[in-house]
Enzyme design. Structure first.
Site, PDB file in Angstrom:
ATOM      1  N   HIS A   1       0.855  -1.189   0.000  1.00 28.74           N
ATOM      2  CA  HIS A   1       0.000   0.000   0.000  1.00 28.74           C
ATOM      3  C   HIS A   1       0.894   1.243   0.000  1.00 28.74           C
ATOM      4  O   HIS A   1       1.655   1.473   0.938  1.00 28.74           O
ATOM      5  CB  HIS A   1      -0.904   0.005   1.227  1.00 28.74           C
ATOM      6  CG  HIS A   1      -1.827   1.181   1.261  1.00 28.74           C
ATOM      7  ND1 HIS A   1      -2.817   1.371   0.335  1.00 28.74           N
ATOM      8  CD2 HIS A   1      -1.902   2.236   2.097  1.00 28.74           C
ATOM      9  CE1 HIS A   1      -3.475   2.480   0.610  1.00 28.74           C
ATOM     10  NE2 HIS A   1      -2.927   3.032   1.676  1.00 28.74           N
TER      11      HIS A   1
ATOM     12  N   ASP B   1       0.654   5.207  -0.212  1.00 30.70           N
ATOM     13  CA  ASP B   1      -0.154   6.419  -0.218  1.00 30.70           C
ATOM     14  C   ASP B   1       0.394   7.364  -1.278  1.00 30.70           C
ATOM     15  O   ASP B   1       1.590   7.714  -1.259  1.00 30.70           O
ATOM     16  CB  ASP B   1      -0.135   7.086   1.151  1.00 30.70           C
ATOM     17  CG  ASP B   1      -1.003   6.340   2.155  1.00 30.70           C
ATOM     18  OD1 ASP B   1      -2.065   5.836   1.757  1.00 30.70           O
ATOM     19  OD2 ASP B   1      -0.629   6.261   3.335  1.00 30.70           O
TER      20      ASP B   1
ATOM     21  N   ASP C   1      -7.823   1.538   2.607  1.00 29.94           N
ATOM     22  CA  ASP C   1      -7.428   2.478   3.660  1.00 29.94           C
ATOM     23  C   ASP C   1      -8.224   3.778   3.629  1.00 29.94           C
ATOM     24  O   ASP C   1      -7.752   4.803   4.103  1.00 29.94           O
ATOM     25  CB  ASP C   1      -5.919   2.790   3.514  1.00 29.94           C
ATOM     26  CG  ASP C   1      -5.368   3.519   4.719  1.00 29.94           C
ATOM     27  OD1 ASP C   1      -5.848   3.276   5.833  1.00 29.94           O
ATOM     28  OD2 ASP C   1      -4.450   4.337   4.548  1.00 29.94           O
TER      29      ASP C   1
ATOM     30  N   HIS D   1      -7.050   9.530  -0.885  1.00 31.16           N
ATOM     31  CA  HIS D   1      -7.693   9.464   0.434  1.00 31.16           C
ATOM     32  C   HIS D   1      -6.878  10.047   1.587  1.00 31.16           C
ATOM     33  O   HIS D   1      -7.318   9.958   2.746  1.00 31.16           O
ATOM     34  CB  HIS D   1      -8.099   8.023   0.754  1.00 31.16           C
ATOM     35  CG  HIS D   1      -6.946   7.073   0.944  1.00 31.16           C
ATOM     36  ND1 HIS D   1      -6.610   6.125   0.011  1.00 31.16           N
ATOM     37  CD2 HIS D   1      -6.068   6.916   1.956  1.00 31.16           C
ATOM     38  CE1 HIS D   1      -5.582   5.427   0.449  1.00 31.16           C
ATOM     39  NE2 HIS D   1      -5.229   5.884   1.625  1.00 31.16           N
TER      40      HIS D   1
END
Length: 1088
Positions: free
Chosen positions: A262, A264, A374, A580
């Site tokens: 993951h 970001d 997330d 996000h």
């Protein structure tokens, strides 16, 4: 000799732990023998790269720079700087035949280049410190040269005294290790076996027989091992193998393991650093794929892959190779992993449209599952948006963060507000960054809440958030646990294999969850970084307008050039900012500098493109080329509703000075060569009341029959009236009474006034920018310190307005204008807040006279009802919720709505509607929201009668009847999309007005008008807004005729098998269809 020693569990476990510890007893334990030989590198030189921000520095340029000698122990910085190193290695001849690694520790992230290509990421925080130079050193190949790009940041940025703290911009990073070493693979394998046995003994139930078997086995291994005598290693391996070869039973839970990293797209680091994180992470993944043929890896976010394609083409080619093999697996289908609540409905569809197009073009097929692990909550309309875009599967784990209630399922059918369903899965390990450990496997199996209905779950392993991904340790652990008695079965798998197995074997047994997936955390993100949210709303509306105008121009004019190249670029910038951690306001300040530059580019280029398109429409469409010297004012309506509203046209000043402000009394003034102004406002600008059709434009032709608005002072308050409303305003700008015309029903609570600003302490437990805690509600303080009392600005007849100012603190204040226009169904509040607070929150509240058990909130393509009481723990946990353009409290025959132009945080308790306006967190951005903010809202009481449409900014809307009958949704749209005016040279005898598209009912919103990506077809997207089935007709006045109308999905592909449900028919200038509650329908019009 001692026989059959009784083992003490705790001491034996700790003995095994210390035997492989990297901290304790490394001079005598097994870990200390992992690198039996070490040597210095031959030479180490350095070059400090300049700060190029978003420009990727090509390796070809780097090697041409002047490198100078440096030593281990030196420091490099500051934060976000880049340093390059050339490392020359001459391996000792005595190491021939050994596995040799380069070891590097700069206390930061880094990327190894070999022969000009990125080979592997390095990371101090995750102990990824080795780069293998040779698996078996050859005598004729002992010299190596590698380049290392060092990034002066850690995996989670460079927080000053805390991970989420604002970054320390002057941090220095020490190069503590640069050496070559022999790597003993036998020792490494034994470490993994000891670790596995220790973890089974520790985490299996204490009284279990299998756990004690593991305990005694690992103890026997340690007894047999002489770390100074490698010949004992084989005996140790034989002891462990006897235990590990004992197989599982057929009934065991199956864990479908998938590599994952993951990353970001921005968070505690800027966008530019994410581009490099992708290379560092995925280069590690490719190296593992070379070594482990069964290893699979899932990768989401088209934007990140597109960055890699542009910046690291060699690595991109390697990724595509393994993607063809089905091992590097694109997932998600969206441009980025966007926020799940705040983006508008059309923006959500564009995430899939642009994302899926990228995946299909670059990897040969679109993604099958929506991947959003997330994000801070999930809209109740997402299931239909997914299905509209060809996706029927969904994965997240974020609801495991709930503070109050445990979500009751891990595998289930998720049904949205429209009735559309998708298969949803929450990995029961409650993480998307598993490490492949025994404890995690057991937790996944034990936590799984759908036992009996299913016996399988996903297991995402790999370091995440800051990327990095799976390590060799993780893959080795999982390989050893594939089929061991006592543990869940492990299967290296793919998302498609997992979801397909669930669909085929368990689909009929699963439970259903209806509505939104509310995260009981991070509800402060609906409000933090208010300007970002305002710009997001503005940019969404602007791109909508650009597409509408250019579609009309393209159809009407053969020579018109549709902005195919510019529009996708602007959409991608907007979608990028909807990531996000960006749109929610939870990133560092550097990210918002970039984000606002993107917004500025969208607004600047978007308005330029819009102006050009509209110029083409009015001059070359139904209009002839204008004659010079005759200026007319044209008004454009970009919505699917007919509107009657007051507009403001700026008056050009005479001479060189500014326009003079008239006195407060009504003014008479000679306008330019256009219709006579019906009023001049307090700034000297002309006001008119106009009618204009949906999706069209008109010359200025003022409505003269409208009843005037008026204001007068009465009993120490100001009474504002028009033909629909009457509002009583006190000296603090509060609404004390509010009535619909002809009614004595007061919409405002008899004890508490509306438009009351309130302050709260806003100190969360940890997640500063993210969380508003329930205890903040206990700290309410009304803002009552008046700087300037309410006074009249405008006295009608088209607009009456008041102004006042309140002091929040010595640093912060509120300036507000309260506006009531003739014919308007709502009272508008144009607000300016100078905001310089520390962990405090500003809300505005509207106590009403409504008695209801639920409130209604606008969301993407529909609305949702939520309880306004605290009966259950689920109700109590939803003390702050997300809504878009309006919220509403209604009882039978009466209601009150609050409209807004850029706010998303709302709450409703009993008869009070509240809207969250501003927060002031200090981490990760210490300057978050510290500026002057402008926004509007409106208060609208509503009745079951049709009202003249009008614009709302942040408005409280008073209504009798249902919110549907009062067209609350329509008026909220109008507030967000003011009528656009432009002065242009035109021929005097041109048609006075044009409506290009119109709807037979406001129940169905024509949300989008655009050209198809694939051809010259026109895509029109509708949604049902009231929550009921109806039949609707769209009519167009465009000169070309409709020859066919085809039902399509969000990817603009023809839908099969749904035509009968919609009953789509068409004529040469209209289409008619049946639409169900909150349904989204897209139609391609052919013939244009």
């Amino acid at each position: 000799m001692e026989q059959g020693v009784l083992k003490h569990r705790r001491t034996t476990l700790e003995r095994a732990e210390k035997f492989i510890s990297t901290i304790y007893f490394t001079d005598v334990n097994l870990q200390g023998k992992l690198y039996p030989k070490k040597a210095d590198v031959k030479s180490l030189t350095h070059w400090a790269a300049p700060n190029l921000k978003d420009e990727h520095l090509r390796f070809e340029k780097v090697v041409k720079q002047k490198f100078t000698p440096v030593k281990v122990g030196q420091q490099f910085g500051p934060t976000w700087a880049t340093h390059w190193f050339r490392v020359d290695v001459e391996v000792p001849v005595e190491w021939v035949g050994s596995e040799v690694h380069l070891r590097w520790n700069s206390g930061s992230e880094a990327l190894v280049y070999v022969e000009g290509k990125p080979r592997q990421g390095l990371c101090s925080e995750y102990d990824r410190l080795d780069y293998p130079l040779s698996e078996s050193l050859q005598a004729d190949n002992r010299s190596f040269t590698v380049y290392i790009e060092m990034a002066c940041n850690g995996m989670f940025g460079a927080g000053d005294n805390g991970m989420i703290a604002p970054p320390d911009l002057n941090r220095q990073f020490t190069l503590s290790c640069c050496e070559v070493a022999v790597f003993d693979r036998r020792v490494y394998n034994l470490i993994r076996e000891v670790e596995l046995l220790h973890d089974m003994a520790k985490h299996l139930p204490e009284g279990s027989e299998r756990g004690y078997q593991a305990l005694y086995t690992v103890n026997a291994m340690i007894n047999a091992c002489d770390v100074n005598d490698p010949t004992t290693f084989q005996k140790c391996h034989e002891i462990s193998s006897k235990f590990l070869q004992q197989k599982n039973g057929d009934s065991q839970h199956t864990t479908y393991a998938m590599g994952h990293a993951h990353i970001d797209t921005a968070w505690l680091w800027p966008y530019s650093e994410t581009r490099r994180k992708c290379a560092r992470s995925w280069s590690c993944t490719i190296r593992l794929m070379e070594k482990y043929p069964e290893f699979t890896f899932t990768c989401s976010q088209a934007q990140q892959l597109d960055w890699l394609r542009r910046d690291y083409y060699d690595l991109w080619c390697e990724i595509k190779k393994y993607a063809k093999e089905g091992r590097f697996i694109p997932v998600g289908g969206t441009w980025v992993e966007m926020d799940g609540l705040i983006p508008g409905g059309e923006a959500c569809i564009r995430q899939f449209l642009l994302g899926q197009n990228f995946f299909a073009q670059e990897f040969g097929a679109p993604c099958k599952e929506f991947w959003l692990p997330d994000t801070f909550g999930y809209s109740g309309q997402l299931p239909q948006i997914m299905r509209h875009c060809g996706i029927s599967r969904f994965l997240t784990q974020k609801l495991s963060w709930n503070l109050v209630n445990k979500f009751p399922h891990h595998t289930f059918w998720w049904e949205g507000i429209s009735g559309h369903r998708v298969l949803a899965h929450f990995p029961p390990g409650n993480d998307y960054g598993m490490k492949g450990k025994v404890e995690e496997l057991l937790r996944s199996s034990q936590n799984f809440k759908d036992k009996g209905r299913s016996d399988k779950s996903a297991f995402l392993f790999g370091f995440g958030d800051g990327g990095n991904g799976p390590s060799e340790d993780m893959v080795e652990r999982l390989n050893k646990m594939k089929d061991i008695d006592g543990l869940p079965r492990v299967k290296m798998s793919t998302p498609d294999e997992f979801f397909s197995a669930v669909e085929e074997e368990d689909g009929g047994n699963l439970c259903r969850w209806t509505g939104e997936l509310y995260l009981e955390m991070h509800n402060g993100t609906y409000t933090t970084h208010a300007r970002v949210k305002k710009m997001n709303r503005l940019c969404e509306m602007l791109l909508h307008d650009v597409e509408f105008v250019h579609t009309v121009a393209f159809i009407e004019l053969i020579a018109h050039v549709y902005p195919y190249g510019q529009l996708p670029k602007l959409w991608k910038l907007l979608l990028l900012n909807q990531f996000h951690d960006v749109l929610p306001g939870s990133s560092i300040g550097m990210v918002y500098k970039d984000a606002h530059e993107h917004y500025e580019e969208i607004m600047t280029q978007g308005n330029e493109i819009l102006a050009k398109g509209f110029r083409d429409v009015v001059r070359k469409g139904n209009f002839l080329f204008p004659k010079p010297g005759q200026t007319k004012c044209i008004i454009r309506n970009n919505l699917s509703f007919d509107r009657t509203e007051v507009i403001v046209i700026e008056t050009e000043p005479s001479g060189s000075g500014p326009a003079k402000k008239p006195a407060k009394k009504r003014q008479k003034r000679s306008p330019q060569k256009q219709a006579k102004a019906q009023q001049y406002n307090s700034e000297g600008h002309a006001l008119y009341c106009v009618n204009i059709g949906s999706y069209g434009y008109s010359f200025l032709d003022p409505v003269t029959s409208i009843q005037p608005a008026e204001v007068q002072e009465q009993d120490g308050m100001y009474v504002m009236k028009n033909s629909l409303l009457e509002a009583h305003i006190d000296q603090q700008g509060r609404v004390v009474h509010m009535y619909l015309a002809g009614s004595d029903r007061d919409a405002v609570d008899k004890e508490y006034p509306a438009n009351q600003f309130v302050m709260y302490d806003d100190i969360p437990l940890y997640w500063d920018a993210w969380d508003v805690m329930d205890y903040h509600m206990e700290t309410r303080k009304a803002v009552t310190d008046v700087i300037s009392e309410t006074e009249v600005l405008d006295q009608g007849p088209l607009r009456v307005s008041l102004k006042f100012s309140l002091r929040i603190s010595d640093k912060s204040r509120i300036n507000q204008q309260i506006i009531l226009d003739a014919g308007s169904p709502f009272l508008r509040f144009n607000t300016e807040v100078e905001w310089y607070e520390n962990r405090r929150m500003l809300k505005v509240e509207f106590p009403t006279s409504v008695h209801a058990r639920e409130a209604t909130y606008d969301i993407q393509f529909g609305h949702i009802r939520r309880p306004n009481h605290r009966n259950t723990s689920w109700d109590t946990a939803r003390f702050e919720v997300c809504g878009h353009k309006w919220s509403d409290l209604s009882e039978h025959g009466f209601g009150v709505a609050v409209l807004n132009d850029c706010k998303y945080g709302h709450s409703a308790l009993d008869n009070v509607l509240r809207m969250s306006l501003l927060r002031s967190p200090k981490a990760p951005d210490r300057m978050a929201d510290m500026e002057t903010h402008t926004f509007s809202y409106a208060l609208m009481p509503h009745a079951g009668i049709r009202m003249d449409p009008h614009t709302l900014t942040y408005a409280l809307m008073h209504h009798f009847g249902t919110l549907q009958e009062a067209d609350v949704n329509k008026h909220a749209y109008c507030l967000n999309s003011p009528l656009y005016t432009v002065k242009i040279e035109c021929d005097l005898d041109l048609p006075p007005s044009t409506s290009f598209f119109s709807m037979s009912t406001t129940q169905v919103v024509l949300e989008t008008i655009k050209l198809s990506q694939a051809d010259r077809g026109v895509i029109v997207r509708f949604y049902e807004a009231h929550g009921g089935t109806c039949r609707a007709t769209m009519t167009t006045s465009l000169r070309r005729q409709i020859t066919n109308a085809v039902l399509v999905d969000g990817l603009e592909l023809k839908l099969k098998g749904e035509e009968d449900q919609v009953d789509l028919t068409h004529t040469e200038n209209s289409i008619t269809f049946t639409i169900k509650p909150f349904q989204i329908i897209a139609v391609k019009l052919i013939g244009f």
